[in-house]
Structures are given as C-alpha cells and as structure tokens.
Scaffold this motif. Structure first.
Motif, short mmCIF file in Angstrom:
data_model
loop_
_atom_site.label_atom_id
_atom_site.label_comp_id
_atom_site.label_asym_id
_atom_site.label_seq_id
_atom_site.Cartn_x
_atom_site.Cartn_y
_atom_site.Cartn_z
N LEU A 7 -11.70 139.82 -34.55
CA LEU A 7 -11.59 139.56 -35.81
C LEU A 7 -12.10 137.98 -36.12
O LEU A 7 -12.25 137.39 -35.30
CB LEU A 7 -9.73 139.46 -36.51
N TYR A 8 -12.16 137.78 -37.53
CA TYR A 8 -12.59 136.34 -37.96
C TYR A 8 -11.42 135.69 -38.52
O TYR A 8 -10.71 135.98 -39.22
CB TYR A 8 -13.84 136.54 -38.95
N ARG A 9 -11.19 134.32 -38.03
CA ARG A 9 -9.98 133.53 -38.56
C ARG A 9 -10.74 132.54 -39.56
O ARG A 9 -11.56 131.70 -39.37
CB ARG A 9 -9.16 132.84 -37.45
N ARG A 10 -10.00 132.65 -40.91
CA ARG A 10 -10.53 131.70 -41.64
C ARG A 10 -9.72 130.32 -42.17
O ARG A 10 -8.56 130.51 -41.92
CB ARG A 10 -10.43 132.44 -43.17
N THR A 11 -10.41 129.37 -42.12
CA THR A 11 -9.72 127.94 -42.66
C THR A 11 -10.40 127.56 -43.89
O THR A 11 -11.70 127.69 -43.97
CB THR A 11 -9.72 127.01 -41.41
N ASP A 12 -9.76 126.77 -44.64
CA ASP A 12 -10.29 125.99 -45.71
C ASP A 12 -10.12 124.50 -45.72
O ASP A 12 -9.07 124.18 -45.48
CB ASP A 12 -9.79 126.64 -47.17
N GLU A 13 -11.18 123.69 -45.99
CA GLU A 13 -11.20 122.40 -46.25
C GLU A 13 -11.62 121.88 -47.29
O GLU A 13 -12.77 122.29 -47.81
CB GLU A 13 -11.31 121.69 -45.04
N VAL A 14 -11.19 121.05 -48.00
CA VAL A 14 -11.90 120.10 -49.17
C VAL A 14 -12.32 118.68 -48.70
O VAL A 14 -11.16 117.92 -48.61
CB VAL A 14 -11.46 120.36 -50.41
#
Length: 243
Positions: free
Chosen positions: A190-197
């Motif tokens: 699977l692919y793990r998602r992270t978000d940063e701004v």
C-alpha cells in the motif's frame, strides 16, 4: 516542536531531491578555498539529511548541522555519524564560533517558525558576531517567480516507491510562497499518504543585501554555486566578514 518534514517526506526528499545539495557543494567548497578557509568548524543551518554535510566532512571540515526536522536529522546522523547534529530552529539555535555558516536549499525562506525582519536581522547579527575574521556566510533563498500572479502551479514527481504532488501559489502582497505537498510512500503493498503545507518568504535581494551590509558584511549576490545554476526564482547571497 511542530514536525516539519516528517518521516516520509524526509525520506522522499533525501532519495528524490538530492541533486540541489550535491550540485551546490562543489561551488561552496570553491568559495571556502578562495577565502583560504581550508579547515575549521562550519555550521550548517537547515542541514537536511546531511548530503552536503558529508561532502564538507570528507573535505576536512568539522560540521555542526542544525535542522528543525527530527526525521531529517536522524537520516543525517546515520549518514555522517562523526558529525554533530541538533534538532532546533535555525533562527534561534546557538551558533558557536566558526569559520563559515552555510544554508543550502532556501532554508532561510521557510516560515516554519518566526522569521520576521527583526528575527532575521538578529540572526544576521549573531552570525556576524560568531564568525571568525575572514569568515563567510553562504545561503540561498526564494524570490518571486514560482507561480504566475493569481494562479496555482501544480506538478508531480515520482520515484520507485514514492510520489509527490505539489501546489504552489504566490501572494505578492504578503511576499509569501505557499507550497501544498501531498506525499505518497509505499509501505508493503500500500501507499501511505502525508500532507504538509510549507510557507516560504519571498525575498527582495536588493533589500536583503542592504540588511547584510548594515550588519557589517561585504556581500555578493549571484544565481549560482560555482558551475551549478540554481533553479528559477532562487538566488544566492555570499556574505563576508572582513579580516
């Protein structure tokens, strides 16, 4: 402390975006040698994953690397176990007496923590005071030109086990660049998602050079480290402390 460049984005930046540091390092070494700085302590503000730290260390310098990302510092410490690293804000970290301070990869533009005019000038003053006579302060920053006014620029980059999607938008009034980053890293099947701004200050180089000179530095402004021309909308300041 807020976790910027978390584990997955730090990994992706290290394996997929290393060219900036690796191509900048030879030009920085040339600047140091031109100033007859052949050895001594170099403080690297925003050392990231230690790519440039390793080159400096292999060239005979002692290096203290400082970065706000614990994940980046963990990679750097593994890469260069004999160098010293600290997790700290580059704007407030203690800087010991040294022959050079460098900051590769637009680190001084990042608004992860306070970097108002007053904070930035205080940093310049501290660097000037801690640099040995003849020392040099080398860094690059972002300037306007990453996205057309009123538009959002989008692009993606992919590697063997990761994908990064980036949105960029400039605010000409606030002189601020906003990057929204979605990182996908493969973990098993699977692919793990992270978000940063990320928010980055856009500099006026004439004003920046003026501030450096007011704090005692002699200053050269350029768009390259030696043979390496920086990507668009980035500039280099080379600030010398007189002997």
């Amino acid at each position: 402390m807020t976790a910027w460049y978390g584990e997955d984005l730090a990994y992706i930046h290290d394996v997929g975006f290393r060219d900036y540091a690796l191509k900048s390092a030879p030009g920085i070494l040339d600047i140091l040698k031109h100033r007859e700085i052949q050895s001594g302590l170099i403080v690297e503000l925003g050392c990231g994953s230690g790519l440039s730290t390793e080159i400096l260390h292999q060239s005979g310098y002692q290096v203290l690397g400082i970065d706000i990302s614990a994940a980046m510092v963990a990679i750097a410490q593994t890469r260069v176990p004999t160098a010293e690293f600290r997790v700290d804000s580059l704007f407030t970290a203690e800087i010991p007496p040294c022959c050079a301070v460098i900051s590769i990869g637009e680190c001084l533009s990042y608004a992860f923590d306070a970097n108002s005019d007053a904070v930035l000038e205080a940093l310049f003053q501290r660097i000037y005071q801690t640099l040995l006579p003849g020392g040099v302060f080398i860094f690059d920053v972002v300037v306007p030109g990453h996205a057309a006014p009123g538009e959002v620029a989008r692009h993606f980059t992919e590697g063997q086990d990761w994908i990064v999607l980036v949105e960029k938008q400039e605010d000409p009034i606030q002189q601020l660049l906003t990057r929204r980053i979605i990182a996908l890293r493969q973990v098993g099947d699977l692919y793990r998602r992270t978000d940063e701004v990320h928010f980055l200050r856009l500099f006026n180089m004439e004003n920046l050079a003026k501030t450096l000179r007011q704090n005692g530095f002699q200053v050269d402004i350029t768009d390259r480290y030696g043979a390496f021309s920086l990507p668009p909308a980035r500039m280099v300041a080379i600030a010398y402390k007189p002997i």
